[in-house]
Design a protein around this motif. Sequence first.
Motif, PDB file in Angstrom:
ATOM      1  N   ILE A  96       0.841  -1.193   0.000  1.00 30.42           N
ATOM      2  CA  ILE A  96       0.000   0.000   0.000  1.00 30.42           C
ATOM      3  C   ILE A  96       0.876   1.243   0.000  1.00 30.42           C
ATOM      4  CG2 ILE A  96      -1.566   1.356   1.445  1.00 30.42           C
ATOM      5  CD1 ILE A  96      -3.060  -1.213   2.010  1.00 30.42           C
ATOM      6  N   LEU A  97       1.989   1.201   0.702  1.00 32.94           N
ATOM      7  CA  LEU A  97       2.893   2.344   0.718  1.00 32.94           C
ATOM      8  C   LEU A  97       3.384   2.679  -0.685  1.00 32.94           C
ATOM      9  CD1 LEU A  97       4.998   1.536   3.909  1.00 32.94           C
ATOM     10  CD2 LEU A  97       3.194   3.259   3.651  1.00 32.94           C
ATOM     11  N   TRP A 101       1.673   6.777  -4.147  1.00 37.23           N
ATOM     12  CA  TRP A 101       2.132   7.766  -5.125  1.00 37.23           C
ATOM     13  C   TRP A 101       1.246   7.754  -6.374  1.00 37.23           C
ATOM     14  CZ3 TRP A 101       3.443   6.076  -9.957  1.00 37.23           C
ATOM     15  CH2 TRP A 101       3.728   4.717 -10.104  1.00 37.23           C
ATOM     16  N   LEU A 102       0.506   6.679  -6.595  1.00 36.76           N
ATOM     17  CA  LEU A 102      -0.320   6.537  -7.795  1.00 36.76           C
ATOM     18  C   LEU A 102      -1.801   6.808  -7.522  1.00 36.76           C
ATOM     19  CD1 LEU A 102      -0.429   5.609 -10.768  1.00 36.76           C
ATOM     20  CD2 LEU A 102      -0.677   3.275  -9.944  1.00 36.76           C
ATOM     21  N   ILE A 103      -2.275   6.341  -6.375  1.00 36.59           N
ATOM     22  CA  ILE A 103      -3.700   6.434  -6.034  1.00 36.59           C
ATOM     23  C   ILE A 103      -3.827   7.228  -4.740  1.00 36.59           C
ATOM     24  CG2 ILE A 103      -5.749   5.094  -5.443  1.00 36.59           C
ATOM     25  CD1 ILE A 103      -4.569   2.819  -7.113  1.00 36.59           C
ATOM     26  N   LEU A 108      -7.490   4.792  -0.836  1.00 38.30           N
ATOM     27  CA  LEU A 108      -6.921   3.557  -0.305  1.00 38.30           C
ATOM     28  C   LEU A 108      -7.453   3.245   1.085  1.00 38.30           C
ATOM     29  CD1 LEU A 108      -3.213   3.902  -1.472  1.00 38.30           C
ATOM     30  CD2 LEU A 108      -4.956   2.386  -2.408  1.00 38.30           C
ATOM     31  N   ASP A 109      -7.734   4.281   1.865  1.00 40.26           N
ATOM     32  CA  ASP A 109      -8.265   4.084   3.214  1.00 40.26           C
ATOM     33  C   ASP A 109      -9.682   3.521   3.212  1.00 40.26           C
ATOM     34  OD1 ASP A 109      -5.911   4.976   4.275  1.00 40.26           O
ATOM     35  OD2 ASP A 109      -6.625   7.035   4.620  1.00 40.26           O
ATOM     36  N   LYS A 152     -15.594  -0.913  -8.625  1.00 35.66           N
ATOM     37  CA  LYS A 152     -16.788  -0.096  -8.383  1.00 35.66           C
ATOM     38  C   LYS A 152     -16.478   1.064  -7.448  1.00 35.66           C
ATOM     39  CE  LYS A 152     -20.309  -3.613  -9.161  1.00 35.66           C
ATOM     40  NZ  LYS A 152     -21.333  -4.470  -8.535  1.00 35.66           N
ATOM     41  N   LYS A 153     -15.724   0.794  -6.386  1.00 35.76           N
ATOM     42  CA  LYS A 153     -15.350   1.858  -5.456  1.00 35.76           C
ATOM     43  C   LYS A 153     -14.467   2.900  -6.140  1.00 35.76           C
ATOM     44  CE  LYS A 153     -15.472  -0.176  -0.838  1.00 35.76           C
ATOM     45  NZ  LYS A 153     -14.656  -0.527   0.341  1.00 35.76           N
TER      46      LYS A 153
END
Length: 165
Positions: A96-97, A101-103, A108-109, A152-153
């Motif tokens: 995730i780290l 930088w991309l999303i 992400l949370d 979808k999210k």
Amino acid sequence: MEEFENIAEQYTPLIHHMIKRLNIYKDKEEFIQIGLIALWEASRAFDPAKGQFMSYAFLTIKGRMLSHIQKTNKIHHRETSKEIEMERANQDDELILTLEWLIPKAFLDTLTSNQSCWLTHHIQYGKTTAEIAADLHITVASVKSWKRTTIKKLQAYYRLHPESF
């Protein structure tokens, strides 16, 4: 006590036969002890009116050994599942780290751990659904479900926050 020692000496080959018959190759000493305890219990509980001691001892020893095998397999499976789960959680945190930088972090949370897992494996490593399922020891249908809900999210988040991308 001497009586049981005679019984144990006489039926020790039966215990070894049962170990061989059940294909036990690890912890033989432990199974010998289980067999001796089962033999002692059988000698205490045996009723001569109900049949031969040999048959009763055979079934008692076999039953105790099978119960022990089942119990240890259950514990081993539980421990292995926890280890895989912990390993996957650690990998997810690290991946995730690299995605931040991309999303956007805010997006992400909102993801569950499974959705994050799919996203990181797919984007970071370019893995297919089948490869992710094989790596994590789960069904392809589960990974497809994670993928579907994540997309979808992501679409909903993009509609609300297009400037974030």
